[in-house]
Design a protein around this motif. Structure first.
Motif, PDB file in Angstrom:
ATOM      1  N   GLN A 188      -9.484   0.931   0.815  1.00  0.00           N
ATOM      2  CA  GLN A 188      -9.903   1.374   2.165  1.00  0.00           C
ATOM      3  C   GLN A 188      -8.532   0.732   2.777  1.00  0.00           C
ATOM      4  O   GLN A 188      -7.830   1.194   3.770  1.00  0.00           O
ATOM      5  CB  GLN A 188     -11.010   0.429   2.786  1.00  0.00           C
ATOM      6  CG  GLN A 188     -12.225   1.212   2.297  1.00  0.00           C
ATOM      7  CD  GLN A 188     -13.486   0.443   2.748  1.00  0.00           C
ATOM      8  OE1 GLN A 188     -13.310  -0.901   3.346  1.00  0.00           O
ATOM      9  NE2 GLN A 188     -14.431   0.919   2.561  1.00  0.00           N
ATOM     10  N   MET A 189      -8.006  -0.483   2.215  1.00  0.00           N
ATOM     11  CA  MET A 189      -6.704  -0.915   2.733  1.00  0.00           C
ATOM     12  C   MET A 189      -5.557   0.093   2.541  1.00  0.00           C
ATOM     13  O   MET A 189      -4.644   0.200   3.648  1.00  0.00           O
ATOM     14  CB  MET A 189      -6.239  -2.382   2.039  1.00  0.00           C
ATOM     15  CG  MET A 189      -5.116  -3.151   2.691  1.00  0.00           C
ATOM     16  SD  MET A 189      -3.678  -2.553   1.962  1.00  0.00           S
ATOM     17  CE  MET A 189      -4.031  -3.203   0.122  1.00  0.00           C
ATOM     18  N   GLN A 190      -5.340   0.606   1.589  1.00  0.00           N
ATOM     19  CA  GLN A 190      -4.516   1.559   0.856  1.00  0.00           C
ATOM     20  C   GLN A 190      -4.557   2.819   2.035  1.00  0.00           C
ATOM     21  O   GLN A 190      -3.608   3.221   2.366  1.00  0.00           O
ATOM     22  CB  GLN A 190      -4.588   1.887  -0.366  1.00  0.00           C
ATOM     23  CG  GLN A 190      -3.996   0.613  -1.306  1.00  0.00           C
ATOM     24  CD  GLN A 190      -4.484   1.291  -2.884  1.00  0.00           C
ATOM     25  OE1 GLN A 190      -5.267   2.027  -3.260  1.00  0.00           O
ATOM     26  NE2 GLN A 190      -3.348   1.113  -3.703  1.00  0.00           N
ATOM     27  N   LEU A 191      -5.797   3.273   2.241  1.00  0.00           N
ATOM     28  CA  LEU A 191      -5.888   4.403   3.147  1.00  0.00           C
ATOM     29  C   LEU A 191      -5.532   4.039   4.463  1.00  0.00           C
ATOM     30  O   LEU A 191      -4.818   4.714   5.228  1.00  0.00           O
ATOM     31  CB  LEU A 191      -7.524   4.627   3.118  1.00  0.00           C
ATOM     32  CG  LEU A 191      -7.722   6.064   4.069  1.00  0.00           C
ATOM     33  CD1 LEU A 191      -6.963   7.259   3.366  1.00  0.00           C
ATOM     34  CD2 LEU A 191      -9.172   6.305   3.752  1.00  0.00           C
ATOM     35  N   ALA A 192      -5.950   2.867   4.980  1.00  0.00           N
ATOM     36  CA  ALA A 192      -5.335   2.312   6.427  1.00  0.00           C
ATOM     37  C   ALA A 192      -3.830   2.270   6.419  1.00  0.00           C
ATOM     38  O   ALA A 192      -3.361   2.714   7.389  1.00  0.00           O
ATOM     39  CB  ALA A 192      -6.018   1.077   6.824  1.00  0.00           C
ATOM     40  N   GLN A 193      -3.393   1.696   5.344  1.00  0.00           N
ATOM     41  CA  GLN A 193      -1.763   1.709   5.082  1.00  0.00           C
ATOM     42  C   GLN A 193      -1.217   3.006   5.333  1.00  0.00           C
ATOM     43  O   GLN A 193      -0.209   3.441   6.005  1.00  0.00           O
ATOM     44  CB  GLN A 193      -1.340   1.064   3.967  1.00  0.00           C
ATOM     45  CG  GLN A 193      -1.322  -0.417   3.950  1.00  0.00           C
ATOM     46  CD  GLN A 193      -0.860  -0.963   2.868  1.00  0.00           C
ATOM     47  OE1 GLN A 193      -0.951  -0.456   1.479  1.00  0.00           O
ATOM     48  NE2 GLN A 193      -0.220  -2.072   2.706  1.00  0.00           N
ATOM     49  N   GLU A 231      -3.162   0.736  13.434  1.00  0.00           N
ATOM     50  CA  GLU A 231      -2.662  -0.651  13.037  1.00  0.00           C
ATOM     51  C   GLU A 231      -3.973  -1.747  13.347  1.00  0.00           C
ATOM     52  O   GLU A 231      -4.063  -2.678  12.319  1.00  0.00           O
ATOM     53  CB  GLU A 231      -1.515  -1.142  14.021  1.00  0.00           C
ATOM     54  CG  GLU A 231      -0.417  -0.343  13.559  1.00  0.00           C
ATOM     55  CD  GLU A 231       0.806  -0.735  14.714  1.00  0.00           C
ATOM     56  OE1 GLU A 231       2.023  -0.585  14.292  1.00  0.00           O
ATOM     57  OE2 GLU A 231       0.240  -1.036  15.573  1.00  0.00           O
ATOM     58  N   ILE A 232      -4.867  -1.237  14.109  1.00  0.00           N
ATOM     59  CA  ILE A 232      -6.063  -2.331  14.209  1.00  0.00           C
ATOM     60  C   ILE A 232      -6.762  -1.805  12.990  1.00  0.00           C
ATOM     61  O   ILE A 232      -7.499  -2.889  12.530  1.00  0.00           O
ATOM     62  CB  ILE A 232      -6.597  -1.886  15.748  1.00  0.00           C
ATOM     63  CG1 ILE A 232      -5.917  -2.354  16.836  1.00  0.00           C
ATOM     64  CG2 ILE A 232      -8.257  -2.587  15.546  1.00  0.00           C
ATOM     65  CD1 ILE A 232      -6.538  -1.817  18.446  1.00  0.00           C
ATOM     66  N   ALA A 233      -7.111  -0.769  12.721  1.00  0.00           N
ATOM     67  CA  ALA A 233      -8.095  -0.457  11.513  1.00  0.00           C
ATOM     68  C   ALA A 233      -7.249  -1.195  10.414  1.00  0.00           C
ATOM     69  O   ALA A 233      -8.007  -1.559   9.346  1.00  0.00           O
ATOM     70  CB  ALA A 233      -7.941   0.979  11.378  1.00  0.00           C
ATOM     71  N   LEU A 234      -6.066  -1.173  10.293  1.00  0.00           N
ATOM     72  CA  LEU A 234      -5.258  -2.032   9.031  1.00  0.00           C
ATOM     73  C   LEU A 234      -5.452  -3.080   8.840  1.00  0.00           C
ATOM     74  O   LEU A 234      -5.612  -3.734   7.719  1.00  0.00           O
ATOM     75  CB  LEU A 234      -3.943  -1.608   9.030  1.00  0.00           C
ATOM     76  CG  LEU A 234      -2.811  -2.328   7.917  1.00  0.00           C
ATOM     77  CD1 LEU A 234      -3.458  -1.909   6.457  1.00  0.00           C
ATOM     78  CD2 LEU A 234      -1.475  -1.913   8.098  1.00  0.00           C
ATOM     79  N   ASN A 235      -5.522  -3.928  10.302  1.00  0.00           N
ATOM     80  CA  ASN A 235      -5.786  -5.352  10.185  1.00  0.00           C
ATOM     81  C   ASN A 235      -7.135  -5.590   9.830  1.00  0.00           C
ATOM     82  O   ASN A 235      -7.577  -6.574   9.160  1.00  0.00           O
ATOM     83  CB  ASN A 235      -5.482  -6.057  11.656  1.00  0.00           C
ATOM     84  CG  ASN A 235      -4.265  -5.737  11.987  1.00  0.00           C
ATOM     85  OD1 ASN A 235      -3.080  -5.999  11.020  1.00  0.00           O
ATOM     86  ND2 ASN A 235      -3.844  -5.712  13.190  1.00  0.00           N
ATOM     87  N   ASN A 236      -7.987  -4.773  10.357  1.00  0.00           N
ATOM     88  CA  ASN A 236      -9.398  -5.015   9.893  1.00  0.00           C
ATOM     89  C   ASN A 236      -9.771  -4.918   8.276  1.00  0.00           C
ATOM     90  O   ASN A 236     -10.444  -5.530   7.580  1.00  0.00           O
ATOM     91  CB  ASN A 236     -10.568  -4.071  10.684  1.00  0.00           C
ATOM     92  CG  ASN A 236     -10.595  -4.409  12.086  1.00  0.00           C
ATOM     93  OD1 ASN A 236     -10.409  -5.573  12.305  1.00  0.00           O
ATOM     94  ND2 ASN A 236     -10.859  -3.301  12.911  1.00  0.00           N
ATOM     95  N   SER A 237      -9.109  -3.999   7.715  1.00  0.00           N
ATOM     96  CA  SER A 237      -9.133  -3.646   6.310  1.00  0.00           C
ATOM     97  C   SER A 237      -8.658  -4.834   5.519  1.00  0.00           C
ATOM     98  O   SER A 237      -9.087  -5.103   4.359  1.00  0.00           O
ATOM     99  CB  SER A 237      -8.357  -2.145   6.088  1.00  0.00           C
ATOM    100  OG  SER A 237      -7.145  -2.372   6.202  1.00  0.00           O
ATOM    101  N   LEU A 241     -10.503  -7.074   2.909  1.00  0.00           N
ATOM    102  CA  LEU A 241      -9.896  -7.252   1.643  1.00  0.00           C
ATOM    103  C   LEU A 241     -10.025  -8.775   1.211  1.00  0.00           C
ATOM    104  O   LEU A 241     -10.332  -9.092   0.015  1.00  0.00           O
ATOM    105  CB  LEU A 241      -8.560  -6.328   1.577  1.00  0.00           C
ATOM    106  CG  LEU A 241      -7.908  -6.528   0.107  1.00  0.00           C
ATOM    107  CD1 LEU A 241      -8.778  -6.070  -1.036  1.00  0.00           C
ATOM    108  CD2 LEU A 241      -6.513  -5.823   0.222  1.00  0.00           C
ATOM    109  N   ASN A 242      -9.367  -9.592   1.899  1.00  0.00           N
ATOM    110  CA  ASN A 242      -9.172 -10.849   1.721  1.00  0.00           C
ATOM    111  C   ASN A 242     -10.745 -11.407   1.415  1.00  0.00           C
ATOM    112  O   ASN A 242     -10.799 -12.503   0.695  1.00  0.00           O
ATOM    113  CB  ASN A 242      -8.480 -11.529   2.943  1.00  0.00           C
ATOM    114  CG  ASN A 242      -7.048 -11.224   2.931  1.00  0.00           C
ATOM    115  OD1 ASN A 242      -6.477 -10.940   1.821  1.00  0.00           O
ATOM    116  ND2 ASN A 242      -6.425 -11.367   4.077  1.00  0.00           N
ATOM    117  N   ASN A 243     -11.496 -10.936   2.369  1.00  0.00           N
ATOM    118  CA  ASN A 243     -12.958 -11.577   2.065  1.00  0.00           C
ATOM    119  C   ASN A 243     -13.715 -11.240   0.789  1.00  0.00           C
ATOM    120  O   ASN A 243     -14.063 -11.855   0.061  1.00  0.00           O
ATOM    121  CB  ASN A 243     -13.777 -11.076   3.325  1.00  0.00           C
ATOM    122  CG  ASN A 243     -13.511 -12.033   4.766  1.00  0.00           C
ATOM    123  OD1 ASN A 243     -12.778 -12.989   4.370  1.00  0.00           O
ATOM    124  ND2 ASN A 243     -13.878 -11.290   5.669  1.00  0.00           N
ATOM    125  N   ALA A 244     -13.194  -9.735   0.507  1.00  0.00           N
ATOM    126  CA  ALA A 244     -13.742  -9.368  -0.818  1.00  0.00           C
ATOM    127  C   ALA A 244     -13.243 -10.143  -2.035  1.00  0.00           C
ATOM    128  O   ALA A 244     -13.770 -10.256  -2.874  1.00  0.00           O
ATOM    129  CB  ALA A 244     -13.538  -7.803  -0.812  1.00  0.00           C
TER     130      ALA A 244
END
Length: 477
Positions: A188-193, A231-237, A241-244
């Motif tokens: 999801q982080m890659q997709l947001a990027q 960019e907001i979605a990327l920050n959330n992702s 990711l950090n929590n996961a």
């Protein structure tokens, strides 16, 4: 102007087709596959080590039960002197040797003297040696409490082993779910990027076209809003990711049981089929029937109750014990009697007891029979629930597999639509709103694909757990 539009088209096309894992992964990134994760899990996880102690506990249970067959040395010395009168001076030493087939053997020495000694306890002044046997001929001949305790302890060790497997399977299931959650968060982080890069390039392109007079200034506002939202979605992702990553670190320990951290340059596997495909349904069902820890625990519990039933039946018999001792004076104190042992010197007796109503014994047998029926009913219900759970999860897995295939086709079609809309936009035949809509649909489709992949991987782990299988078993057995 045409060269500029051509360059923008190439950039947009590259970003649209660029694999997601290439947008972030650097040369120093390391792939931490699910198999490597299982190896690390087996090395030092405290709960895995705690579960291993159950095997040692089981061995000690058997050792405890075998203690009933240990030879026992006992000694008793009593002396009484009153008003300078030696009332009695007694000494009794004995070694008893229980056996696993019924009789008990014993060897002992007695030396009793005194003015007021019970005649029945009197011995020669040199003492009396004896060697004898206690033989049950009714209750206890074929089965007794000592043998029952040992057999039940052996079944208890099997129950504890099944409990160990159950605990480890539960840990592996949760760890596997956390791993695939990390996998999904990374995707999801890659997709947001990817979405941010696409929006940024398009925003720059729109500004250029506005400067050239091809677009109205209001179009840059729409492009800027799209960039800001992504960019907001990327920050959330990134937070997700950090929590996961933190949650997954709960399962990472070294061989000294010291916690380990998952570095940011460590990436999950890119292959959700790293552990292979699932077995056929019938294979899983058969494995569960034979190896599921919950079924094994209940099966051994039934066997324990059957041992208890066998003992309860044995207790219905009368107690008849034959007691025979060879007697001889001690050669250690009287050399003239050194050959007296095993001569015509002996003592024997018979112990008999039998409760006339057998109420306690019959009640114990009835209670054991009731517990056996309860356990068998429970086994039948549990067996059906486990087999049905396996079939249900298997159905979910097949459904997710098909959904992944269909969603991959949907994503490809969204990509075709987006490419066509971009060409029309560069030719002035479309609007930025339509391009953003097509792109949003593509990103939404890719997000659904990630969700299906995560659900498939999680369902695969749940299927193995439902069948009682441990995918990390080769590193934990």
């Amino acid at each position: 102007m045409k060269q500029l539009l051509s360059r923008i088209s190439v950039i947009l096309g590259f970003l649209a087709f660029c694999p997601e894992d290439k947008l972030k992964a650097g040369n120093d990134s390391t792939i931490f596959g699910i198999k490597e994760f299982y190896r690390q899990l087996a090395i030092g996880h405290p709960i895995v080590k705690q579960a291993a102690l159950l095997s040692e506990m089981a061995r000690q249970e058997i050792r405890l039960a075998r203690g009933f067959f240990d030879p026992k040395l006992s000694a008793l010395h009593e002396f009484k002197d009153f008003k300078s009168q030696n009332y009695f001076n007694t000494w009794h030493t004995e070694v008893k040797i229980p056996t696993a087939f019924g009789p008990d053997f014993k060897v002992g020495f007695e030396q009793n003297t005194g003015a007021y000694l019970n005649p029945k306890e009197s011995t020669p002044s040199s003492g009396l040696l004896y060697a004898g046997v206690v033989l049950p001929v009714a209750q206890g001949l074929l089965f007794d409490e000592r043998r029952a305790v040992l057999q039940q302890a052996q079944y208890m060790s099997r129950i504890m082993e099944a409990e160990r497997v159950k605990i480890i399977n539960k840990i592996v299931l949760q760890a596997t779910k956390d791993y695939w959650q990390w996998y999904a968060a990374h995707k999801q982080m890659q997709l947001a990027q990817k979405g941010v890069e696409l929006a940024r390039v398009r925003y720059e392109a729109v500004k250029i076209r506005i400067e050239q007079g091809d677009l109205a200034a209001i179009d840059s506002v729409e492009a800027k809003i799209t960039l800001q939202e992504r960019e907001i979605a990327l920050n959330n992702s990134l937070v997700f990711l950090n929590n996961a990553r933190l949650i997954l670190s709960n399962h990472l320990w070294n061989d000294k049981s010291e916690p380990l951290e998952l570095a940011e340059n460590v990436l999950p596997t890119q292959n959700i089929h790293e552990l292979g495909e699932s077995d056929q349904l019938e294979t899983l069902l058969q494995y569960a029937r034979e190896n599921h820890p919950e079924l094994l625990k209940l099966d051994f519990k039934i066997k324990q109750l059957e041992v208890g039933r066998k003992l309860a039946i044995e207790m219905l018999k009368p107690v008849i014990n034959l007691n025979y001792n060879f007697l001889g004076q001690s050669p250690f104190f009287d050399e003239s009697n050194s050959g007296a042992f095993f001569r015509n010197n002996y003592k024997y007796g018979i112990d008999f007891s039998f409760p006339l109503f057998l109420r306690k014994e019959r009640a114990k047998l009835a209670q054991t029979n009731i517990k056996l029926k309860q356990a068998r009913f429970e086994f039948a219900q549990l067996n059906r629930e486990i087999l049905n759970d396996i079939q249900a999860v298997y159905n979910d897995l097949q459904n997710f597999r098909e959904q992944i295939r269909q969603q991959e086709r949907v994503v490809n079609n969204y990509q075709i639509l987006l490419n066509g809309e971009q060409i029309k936009f560069l030719n002035g035949e479309s609007s930025l709103f339509l391009v953003n809509s097509r792109e949003a649909k593509l990103l939404e489709g890719e997000q659904k694909l990630i969700d299906f992949q995560f659900k498939y991987a999680k369902s695969f782990a749940e299927l193995l757990w439902a069948a009682g299988r441990n995918p990390a078993g080769e590193w934990m057995d």
